[in-house]
Design a protein around this motif. Structure first.
Motif, PDB file in Angstrom:
ATOM      1  N   LEU C 122       0.833  -1.199   0.000  1.00  0.00           N
ATOM      2  CA  LEU C 122       0.000   0.000   0.000  1.00  0.00           C
ATOM      3  C   LEU C 122       0.869   1.251   0.000  1.00  0.00           C
ATOM      4  O   LEU C 122       0.595   2.213  -0.710  1.00  0.00           O
ATOM      5  N   ALA C 123       1.940   1.228   0.798  1.00  0.00           N
ATOM      6  CA  ALA C 123       2.787   2.412   0.909  1.00  0.00           C
ATOM      7  C   ALA C 123       3.459   2.711  -0.418  1.00  0.00           C
ATOM      8  O   ALA C 123       3.457   3.845  -0.892  1.00  0.00           O
ATOM      9  N   PHE C 124       4.007   1.665  -1.056  1.00  0.00           N
ATOM     10  CA  PHE C 124       4.797   1.939  -2.253  1.00  0.00           C
ATOM     11  C   PHE C 124       3.934   2.166  -3.489  1.00  0.00           C
ATOM     12  O   PHE C 124       4.322   2.893  -4.387  1.00  0.00           O
ATOM     13  N   LEU C 162     -10.031   1.555  -0.636  1.00  0.00           N
ATOM     14  CA  LEU C 162      -9.078   0.461  -0.801  1.00  0.00           C
ATOM     15  C   LEU C 162      -8.557   0.013   0.566  1.00  0.00           C
ATOM     16  O   LEU C 162      -8.562  -1.170   0.903  1.00  0.00           O
ATOM     17  N   LEU C 163      -8.142   0.998   1.381  1.00  0.00           N
ATOM     18  CA  LEU C 163      -7.627   0.675   2.716  1.00  0.00           C
ATOM     19  C   LEU C 163      -8.715   0.032   3.565  1.00  0.00           C
ATOM     20  O   LEU C 163      -8.454  -0.931   4.300  1.00  0.00           O
ATOM     21  N   LEU C 164      -9.931   0.564   3.455  1.00  0.00           N
ATOM     22  CA  LEU C 164     -11.011   0.022   4.276  1.00  0.00           C
ATOM     23  C   LEU C 164     -11.256  -1.443   3.944  1.00  0.00           C
ATOM     24  O   LEU C 164     -11.422  -2.284   4.843  1.00  0.00           O
ATOM     25  N   ALA C 165     -11.261  -1.745   2.649  1.00  0.00           N
ATOM     26  CA  ALA C 165     -11.511  -3.131   2.248  1.00  0.00           C
ATOM     27  C   ALA C 165     -10.382  -4.035   2.716  1.00  0.00           C
ATOM     28  O   ALA C 165     -10.614  -5.136   3.225  1.00  0.00           O
ATOM     29  N   VAL C 166      -9.160  -3.551   2.565  1.00  0.00           N
ATOM     30  CA  VAL C 166      -8.010  -4.367   2.965  1.00  0.00           C
ATOM     31  C   VAL C 166      -8.024  -4.583   4.474  1.00  0.00           C
ATOM     32  O   VAL C 166      -7.774  -5.682   4.970  1.00  0.00           O
ATOM     33  N   LEU C 167      -8.364  -3.508   5.185  1.00  0.00           N
ATOM     34  CA  LEU C 167      -8.357  -3.596   6.651  1.00  0.00           C
ATOM     35  C   LEU C 167      -9.365  -4.630   7.142  1.00  0.00           C
ATOM     36  O   LEU C 167      -9.116  -5.328   8.129  1.00  0.00           O
ATOM     37  N   ALA C 168     -10.519  -4.700   6.459  1.00  0.00           N
ATOM     38  CA  ALA C 168     -11.527  -5.664   6.891  1.00  0.00           C
ATOM     39  C   ALA C 168     -10.953  -7.071   6.863  1.00  0.00           C
ATOM     40  O   ALA C 168     -11.130  -7.849   7.808  1.00  0.00           O
ATOM     41  N   VAL C 169     -10.236  -7.387   5.788  1.00  0.00           N
ATOM     42  CA  VAL C 169      -9.637  -8.721   5.703  1.00  0.00           C
ATOM     43  C   VAL C 169      -8.544  -8.873   6.762  1.00  0.00           C
ATOM     44  O   VAL C 169      -8.437  -9.909   7.422  1.00  0.00           O
ATOM     45  N   ALA C 170      -7.749  -7.810   6.923  1.00  0.00           N
ATOM     46  CA  ALA C 170      -6.671  -7.886   7.905  1.00  0.00           C
ATOM     47  C   ALA C 170      -7.238  -8.102   9.312  1.00  0.00           C
ATOM     48  O   ALA C 170      -6.697  -8.870  10.105  1.00  0.00           O
ATOM     49  N   PHE C 171      -8.343  -7.452   9.621  1.00  0.00           N
ATOM     50  CA  PHE C 171      -9.006  -7.654  10.924  1.00  0.00           C
ATOM     51  C   PHE C 171      -9.392  -9.106  11.089  1.00  0.00           C
ATOM     52  O   PHE C 171      -9.160  -9.716  12.131  1.00  0.00           O
ATOM     53  N   GLN C 172      -9.987  -9.610  10.040  1.00  0.00           N
ATOM     54  CA  GLN C 172     -10.534 -10.958  10.130  1.00  0.00           C
ATOM     55  C   GLN C 172      -9.425 -11.978  10.378  1.00  0.00           C
ATOM     56  O   GLN C 172      -9.565 -12.872  11.202  1.00  0.00           O
ATOM     57  N   PHE C 205     -12.000  -4.254  -5.495  1.00  0.00           N
ATOM     58  CA  PHE C 205     -11.729  -4.394  -6.912  1.00  0.00           C
ATOM     59  C   PHE C 205     -12.064  -3.096  -7.653  1.00  0.00           C
ATOM     60  O   PHE C 205     -11.307  -2.646  -8.515  1.00  0.00           O
ATOM     61  N   ILE C 206     -13.184  -2.481  -7.285  1.00  0.00           N
ATOM     62  CA  ILE C 206     -13.549  -1.224  -7.954  1.00  0.00           C
ATOM     63  C   ILE C 206     -12.497  -0.163  -7.661  1.00  0.00           C
ATOM     64  O   ILE C 206     -12.041   0.562  -8.554  1.00  0.00           O
ATOM     65  N   SER C 207     -12.082  -0.078  -6.392  1.00  0.00           N
ATOM     66  CA  SER C 207     -11.057   0.912  -6.062  1.00  0.00           C
ATOM     67  C   SER C 207      -9.754   0.602  -6.779  1.00  0.00           C
ATOM     68  O   SER C 207      -9.037   1.515  -7.193  1.00  0.00           O
ATOM     69  N   ALA C 208      -9.478  -0.686  -6.946  1.00  0.00           N
ATOM     70  CA  ALA C 208      -8.228  -1.049  -7.606  1.00  0.00           C
ATOM     71  C   ALA C 208      -8.245  -0.600  -9.064  1.00  0.00           C
ATOM     72  O   ALA C 208      -7.243  -0.120  -9.592  1.00  0.00           O
ATOM     73  N   VAL C 209      -9.405  -0.741  -9.704  1.00  0.00           N
ATOM     74  CA  VAL C 209      -9.516  -0.269 -11.090  1.00  0.00           C
ATOM     75  C   VAL C 209      -9.212   1.226 -11.136  1.00  0.00           C
ATOM     76  O   VAL C 209      -8.496   1.704 -12.019  1.00  0.00           O
ATOM     77  N   GLY C 314     -17.580   0.416   2.522  1.00  0.00           N
ATOM     78  CA  GLY C 314     -16.354  -0.096   3.106  1.00  0.00           C
ATOM     79  C   GLY C 314     -16.341   0.077   4.618  1.00  0.00           C
ATOM     80  O   GLY C 314     -15.967  -0.839   5.356  1.00  0.00           O
ATOM     81  N   LEU C 315     -16.794   1.228   5.070  1.00  0.00           N
ATOM     82  CA  LEU C 315     -16.829   1.487   6.516  1.00  0.00           C
ATOM     83  C   LEU C 315     -17.781   0.520   7.205  1.00  0.00           C
ATOM     84  O   LEU C 315     -17.436  -0.080   8.237  1.00  0.00           O
ATOM     85  N   ALA C 316     -18.972   0.365   6.629  1.00  0.00           N
ATOM     86  CA  ALA C 316     -19.954  -0.527   7.241  1.00  0.00           C
ATOM     87  C   ALA C 316     -19.393  -1.935   7.320  1.00  0.00           C
ATOM     88  O   ALA C 316     -19.496  -2.618   8.350  1.00  0.00           O
ATOM     89  N   ASN C 317     -18.752  -2.343   6.240  1.00  0.00           N
ATOM     90  CA  ASN C 317     -18.172  -3.675   6.197  1.00  0.00           C
ATOM     91  C   ASN C 317     -17.096  -3.830   7.259  1.00  0.00           C
ATOM     92  O   ASN C 317     -17.018  -4.841   7.958  1.00  0.00           O
ATOM     93  N   LEU C 318     -16.282  -2.774   7.393  1.00  0.00           N
ATOM     94  CA  LEU C 318     -15.196  -2.826   8.365  1.00  0.00           C
ATOM     95  C   LEU C 318     -15.745  -2.944   9.778  1.00  0.00           C
ATOM     96  O   LEU C 318     -15.298  -3.773  10.580  1.00  0.00           O
ATOM     97  N   VAL C 319     -16.747  -2.116  10.081  1.00  0.00           N
ATOM     98  CA  VAL C 319     -17.324  -2.136  11.431  1.00  0.00           C
ATOM     99  C   VAL C 319     -17.953  -3.497  11.708  1.00  0.00           C
ATOM    100  O   VAL C 319     -17.756  -4.104  12.779  1.00  0.00           O
ATOM    101  N   ALA C 320     -18.688  -4.008  10.695  1.00  0.00           N
ATOM    102  CA  ALA C 320     -19.328  -5.311  10.884  1.00  0.00           C
ATOM    103  C   ALA C 320     -18.280  -6.384  11.134  1.00  0.00           C
ATOM    104  O   ALA C 320     -18.429  -7.216  12.034  1.00  0.00           O
ATOM    105  N   THR C 321     -17.201  -6.335  10.351  1.00  0.00           N
ATOM    106  CA  THR C 321     -16.140  -7.326  10.531  1.00  0.00           C
ATOM    107  C   THR C 321     -15.539  -7.224  11.926  1.00  0.00           C
ATOM    108  O   THR C 321     -15.338  -8.232  12.607  1.00  0.00           O
TER     109      THR C 321
END
Lengths: 102, 172, 329, 388, 186
Positions: C122-124, C162-172, C205-209, C314-321
């Motif tokens: 993400l940083a680079f 993008l970060l929100l989606a990634v964070l959700a997986v990282a949380f999980q 995926f949408i953010s990645a596009v 993304g936020l809702a997903n993150l909070v739910a996760t």
């Protein structure tokens, strides 16, 4: 020289550059860049102290993290201010912003 | 291994020096920004050297990815009408200002350097890398107030920027 | 002698150098393959043969193009800031190499096993924005400048979902290590995160596009409005490097998506790396498919999609996760 | 050289009259779109003044491919001027053919055999579909979709094959003659046209699914470049641009020529006058073209395809005449003044694109740059026709 | 709620678009792949004009040298040269070069040519780079001595390559049209 001193000297270098820039620059953006240099110096010194002295490691790293957050906030605000200044005075040179109320 | 670390330190120091010089001396603000970015990378490298990779990556993510892009935006949006885009104004009496600036920059740094050189505590061996979870626990535990405060500050900055930006749109 | 050699080879630094060399080779080959693939996909969608003349079925066309790009004179426009102008393509390409380091092609085949791999990528990958800015600014062209302004706003906005989606997986999973995340999905198809976190996958995926500036979100280069946006003024290898970087970023985001959501190297019959590559290129194909199907969105619509849909989702997903992780374990 | 003279020399004739910036704050950017720009589809130059990405002003600059078609009419004989017509608007060449041929026929009082009239209707409508298809593809290209134009070309190819069968050319047709057409239709053409009409009916829903209903396209077209009927009339806009604003004006209906009054077709109109309405009008017009072609093929009478005893050395009587037809872009008018000599005394061509382009400056004001591209595309301009 | 529905509808429209291109992806090519295949619809194609040979002699053009095609051509791209043989034929007398039975405004002021001369076509040149293929010359020919060739593949590297001597091409067909019909891809 111990590694700690080396890192601290690098941090001081950043501080010196930042102070020099802050006083020599005339545009707001240039000053912002110098401030970022100084903030980085502070961060570097903090982390070095945390990692290489008996001080609390967590505290040092967290402090730097918070400084980074502050830097982001500051940059956002300065961006908005620079925009307004440029709009009103047609320039972002600090000398021209001497008026108190536009 | 020791030598390698010193070599890396030297490399990062050079990055910091060259970048810092460019950041404060370049008349072209975008080049100055480029100098700043170089410095930021140097600092990130030093974090790596201190086995604090999280800090290094955050440095790149926040400073390089966000802050410098914002600064770039500021440079871009404050184009002077005459076409000398992103340039510092010419100083009327550059020498005097340069000397003053040099004094103000070097003096505090020199004093602090003297302190560092004489009063520095003995450095420990590098501590083991701090696990990320520990940082998180600290952030939600003892330092939750700082965390909350920084959130509030960020929010306030965002709101302020929006307000200022909207005022501009109205004036246009 | 042999022992020394082995010791040298297992040295972490030597490993990293080897990995870098391998990545560079991969980048070059990947650029050529995708260049060919994109044209063939475009050709077949449009019911034409695509490249056909150079080599059997046009297989040598990318080489011909690379040769052409490399042999062209490097021209910087008048009034351009030459330093920034030539630095920009390099700044665009260099970070990609780093981004490839932590990608887990298989449990063993990873350039560098970093426990903060996700953060590293993400940083680079954020540096690409900077490259676009430098290119736009350094070109001394109004079209490029507009393209750079669009690039900044777009990537700053889309970095958030993008970060929100990634964070959700990282949380999980509880880790930022791509290998670890991929390893948790190795328990068959249903353990893949795309089924566990479909919303996060869509947002990612949408953010990645958008982050890779691919159609329909290719606003920084928008041919029909800004001629070619930030790289209007580039010719020869300057353009070639931007091109290579774009294709490499496509592979990076698709690889991250594979590791995060599509089970990484998980799959039957053939060895893991092949599965990983297959999934990556399937996603790359989807990106191409989008490009040759959809019109381009407008700039304010692009930002609206981000602020009104992706970030709240993304936020809702993150909070739910986070809540689920907290309560269920 | 003095500073002033230098500034005058380096400046641009067109940017100088463009005038001073609207506001004193130097926040605007003057951008030269064209003469070489992908969205202008030819050598049109648009000077736009941008505030960020918003357009303060947009001003088209014409004349980059002015070819003096009107002047050429004065030096070429009546017959020799025929091939010029296919070059004025290369996309709907047959309508221009028709406008000129019709004007001369009107001037001379020449009767056209009925078969020739029907042949003209069939070929002209095929050409209209062809023109609309190219517009469709090019417009979507402007909006960033690359594939539709290739699909459109697949269909265009079939039309061009058909037209090549009778005219011998694929783009710049010179097919109509005074008193008829230069070649008769064969059975193969009639069969091929029937097949094409049936196949193209099935293609239209595919186009709808591919882009017309597409959310992104609708976002780019709906409520963009809203043109009120009054404004459209004020600028003299015609064709789908005018009909998109809800005015059902079609020369084929308003001043029927040839056999159009015997054919059953509707004139599609839009409601809001935005880019989407202009889009939908053109898509529906293609459908109507198919209907017209079918009816004309049905009613195609036997007989001669050109009036006999037509001498090449034509000397129309003294007098003036104006004849208008409906082209793909709007009303095509040809005004001829004859002094009885071997060449026209004066030729005036009314190009619909010129009036439609004039709208652009007003429509584009205050929109985003991307919208301006969308508006420019929705006007369906053919630059050679504007410059003539 | 209505907005959500509209968004879902929009997303569905995107899926429909993807389905269409996805189906097209697997359909065969539509393009005629030129060096390997050729188009088969050149029967009515208007290439450059060519001379029609006389019915009895394929080496002789049907042309009667009436100059009608030269006169009507809008771009003046046709030029012919001829000479007269027989009594009374003098070099440089333009009246001799016109067919006696045909009058045109351009030849009206010239004296009528003697009857007993025979005229021989030296060259019939077409400057193809000027030609707009309008077909007026073909239509105006009283003896159908010109027709369109089906040569769609005329190429050249200089402008002179398109300055065609049609008489020479008639006598020595350099690029006769290939047999019609697509060739199989190689």
């Amino acid at each position: 020289m111990s590694p700690l001193v080396l890192f601290h000297l690098a941090a001081l270098l950043l501080l010196a550059f930042g102070l020099y820039g802050l006083t020599s620059r005339r545009s707001l953006v240039g000053m912002l860049i110098s401030v970022e240099l100084m903030l980085n110096g502070a961060g570097l010194a903090l982390v070095a102290s945390a990692r290489l002295t008996p001080a609390s490691d967590e505290l040092g790293q967290l402090g730097t993290l918070l400084v980074m957050g502050l830097a982001a906030a500051e940059a956002t605000l300065v961006l908005a201010m620079v925009l307004v200044a440029a709009k009103r005075w047609g320039s972002s040179a600090s000398d021209r912003l001497s008026m108190l109320k536009g | 291994m020791e030598q390698l670390a010193y070599a890396a330190y030297g490399f990062y120091l050079v990055l910091i020096l060259a970048g810092g010089w460019a950041a404060v001396r370049c008349r072209d603000l975008v080049r100055a920004l480029l100098g700043l970015i170089m410095t930021l990378f140097g600092v990130a490298g030093m974090y790596f050297l201190m086995a604090a990779p999280f800090m290094a990556l955050m440095q790149i993510l926040i400073y390089v990815g966000a802050v410098s892009v914002l600064i770039f935006f500021a440079v871009m949006l404050t184009r002077a009408p005459g076409g000398d885009a992103g340039q510092e104004d010419e100083e009327r009496r550059p020498a005097r200002r340069a000397v003053l600036a040099l004094l103000s920059g070097v003096l505090p740094a020199a004093i602090l350097a003297a302190v560092v050189l004489t009063q520095s505590p003995q450095a420990l061996a590098l501590k083991p890398e701090l696990p990320l979870a520990r940082l998180g626990q600290m952030l939600t535990g003892p330092y939750v107030l700082a965390f909350e405060l920084i959130s509030v500050v960020l929010l306030a900055a965002m709101a302020g920027a929006v307000v200022l930006g909207f005022e501009r749109r109205k004036g246009a | 002698m042999m022992a020394e050699l082995t010791a040298l080879l297992t040295h972490p630094l030597a490993q990293m150098v080897l990995a870098l060399a391998a990545i560079l080779a991969f980048l070059g080959v990947n650029g050529l393959v995708l260049l060919y693939a994109e044209r063939k996909v475009a050709g077949f969608i449009q019911r034409r043969p695509g490249p056909y003349e150079v080599g059997p079925h046009g297989l040598l066309q990318p080489f011909a193009d690379a040769g052409k790009l490399m042999s062209k004179q490097l021209v910087a426009p008048m009034g351009a800031d030459r330093l920034l102008f030539w630095l920009a393509p390099l700044v665009s390409l260099a970070p990609v190499v780093v981004c490839f380091l932590p990608i887990p092609f298989s449990p063993l085949l990873t350039g560098m096993d970093v426990n903060l791999g996700l953060l590293l990528i993400l940083a680079f990958s954020g540096l690409n924005t900077l490259a676009l800015c430098l290119a736009g600014w350094g070109s001394n062209s109004k079209y490029s400048l507009l393209g750079a302004a669009r690039a900044v706003a777009q990537s700053v906005a889309y970095e958030i979902p993008l970060l929100l989606a990634v964070l959700a997986v990282a949380f999980q999973v509880g880790s930022l290590d791509l290998s670890a995340i991929a390893a948790t999905q190795a328990k068959g198809l249903l353990s893949w995160n795309v089924f566990v976190q479909p919303l996060a996958f869509a947002v990612f995926f949408i953010s990645a596009v958008a982050e890779t500036n691919r159609a329909p979100f290719d606003l920084p280069e928008a041919e029909s409005e800004l001629t070619a946006g930030f790289h209007t003024e580039y010719s020869g290898m300057g353009f070639g490097i931007f091109f290579l970087a774009e294709y490499s970023y496509m592979v990076v985001v698709c690889a991250v998506a594979t590791a995060l959501f599509l089970g990484g190297w998980d799959g039957p019959l053939v060895p893991g790396p092949w599965w990983f590559l297959g999934k990556v290129f399937a996603l790359v194909f989807a990106l191409m498919w989008f490009r040759w199907t959809f019109p381009r969105v407008r700039f304010d619509q692009l930002l609206n999609v981000c602020w009104k849909w992706l970030i709240p989702l993304g936020l809702a997903n993150l909070v739910a996760t986070a809540l689920l992780v907290k309560w269920v374990g | 050289m003095s500073q002033d003279a230098n500034a005058r020399l380096t400046g641009d004739f067109y940017t100088a009259p463009f005038g001073p910036r609207i506001e004193e704050e130097g926040d605007t950017l003057i951008l030269n779109m064209g003469p070489q720009h992908p969205a202008t589809h030819g050598v049109l130059r648009v000077i736009v003044e941008l505030d960020g990405e918003y357009i303060r002003r947009a001003e088209p600059v014409l004349g980059y491919i002015h070819r003096m078609h009107e002047k050429m009419g004065e030096v070429k004989s009546w017959v020799q001027y025929l091939p010029n017509m296919g070059r004025v608007d290369y996309l709907h060449a047959l309508a221009w053919n028709w406008a000129y041929v019709g004007a001369v026929e009107k001037l001379m009082g020449l009767a056209v055999p009925p078969r020739a009239e029907y042949i003209r209707v069939i070929t002209c409508e095929l050409n209209r579909i062809n023109s609309h298809l190219l517009w469709w593809g090019a417009y979507l290209l402007d909006l960033g979709a690359f594939t539709p134009i290739v699909y459109a070309f697949a269909d265009r190819e079939r039309i061009m094959d058909l037209l090549q069968m009778v005219t011998g050319s694929r783009l710049t047709y010179c097919y109509y003659r005074f008193g008829g057409v230069s070649a008769d239709l064969g059975d193969e053409f009639i069969r091929g046209t029937h097949e094409f009409v049936a196949d193209f009916r099935k293609r239209l829903p595919m186009y709808r699914g591919l882009v017309t209903d597409n959310m992104i396209l609708r976002g780019r077209c709906e409520e963009i470049g809203v043109l009120s009927p009054e404004t459209a009339r004020r600028y003299g806009a015609t064709g789908p641009v005018l009909r998109g604003s809800g005015v059902a004006y079609d020369v084929r209906r308003a001043e029927p020529y040839s056999v159009y009054d015997r054919l059953d077709f509707t004139v599609p109109t839009g409601r809001n006058g935005d880019a989407m309405d202009r889009y939908e009008v053109r898509m529906e017009e293609m459908n109507q073209c198919l209907r017209i072609i079918e009816q004309a093929l049905e009613a195609l009478p036997d007989g001669a395809h050109i009036a006999p005893d037509l001498s090449e050395r034509l000397l129309p009587p003294k007098g003036e005449v104006y004849f208008a037809v409906e082209g793909a872009r709007g009303k095509i008018g040809v005004y001829l003044l004859s002094d009885g000599g071997p060449t026209p005394y004066r030729v005036k061509l009314r190009a619909p694109g010129f009036s439609n382009l004039s709208l652009f400056a007003e429509l584009a004001q205050g929109t985003l740059l991307a919208d301006a591209v969308s508006i420019l595309g929705s006007l369906d301009l053919v630059i050679p026709e504007i410059d003539r | 709620m209505k907005r959500l529905f509209k968004t879902l509808q929009g997303l569905w429209s995107l899926a429909v678009g993807l389905k269409i291109t996805g189906v097209e992806l697997f359909k065969p090519w539509l393009t005629v792949h030129y060096p390997r295949q050729e188009v088969d619809n050149l029967a009515t194609f208007r290439g450059h004009i060519e001379l029609v040979p006389a019915a009895d002699d394929p080496q002789t053009p049907r042309c009667i040298m009436c100059w009608k095609c030269v006169e009507i051509c809008p771009s003046r791209c046709i030029s012919l040269r001829l000479h007269a043989v027989g009594e009374g034929a003098e070099a440089g007398d333009p009246g001799l070069l016109l067919a006696p039975e045909l009058k045109s405004p351009y030849s009206a002021h010239l004296p009528p040519p003697p009857d007993k001369i025979e005229r021989v076509l030296d060259s019939y040149r077409l400057n193809y780079s000027l030609c707009s293929l309008c077909g007026l010359c073909v239509q105006s020919c009283p003896v159908e001595a010109i027709r369109f060739s089906r040569n769609a593949y005329l190429v050249g590297t200089t402008r002179q390559d398109f300055d065609l001597d049609l008489l020479a091409r008639l006598r020595n067909p350099v690029d006769a049209p290939r047999p019609p019909g697509p060739r199989p891809p190689t």
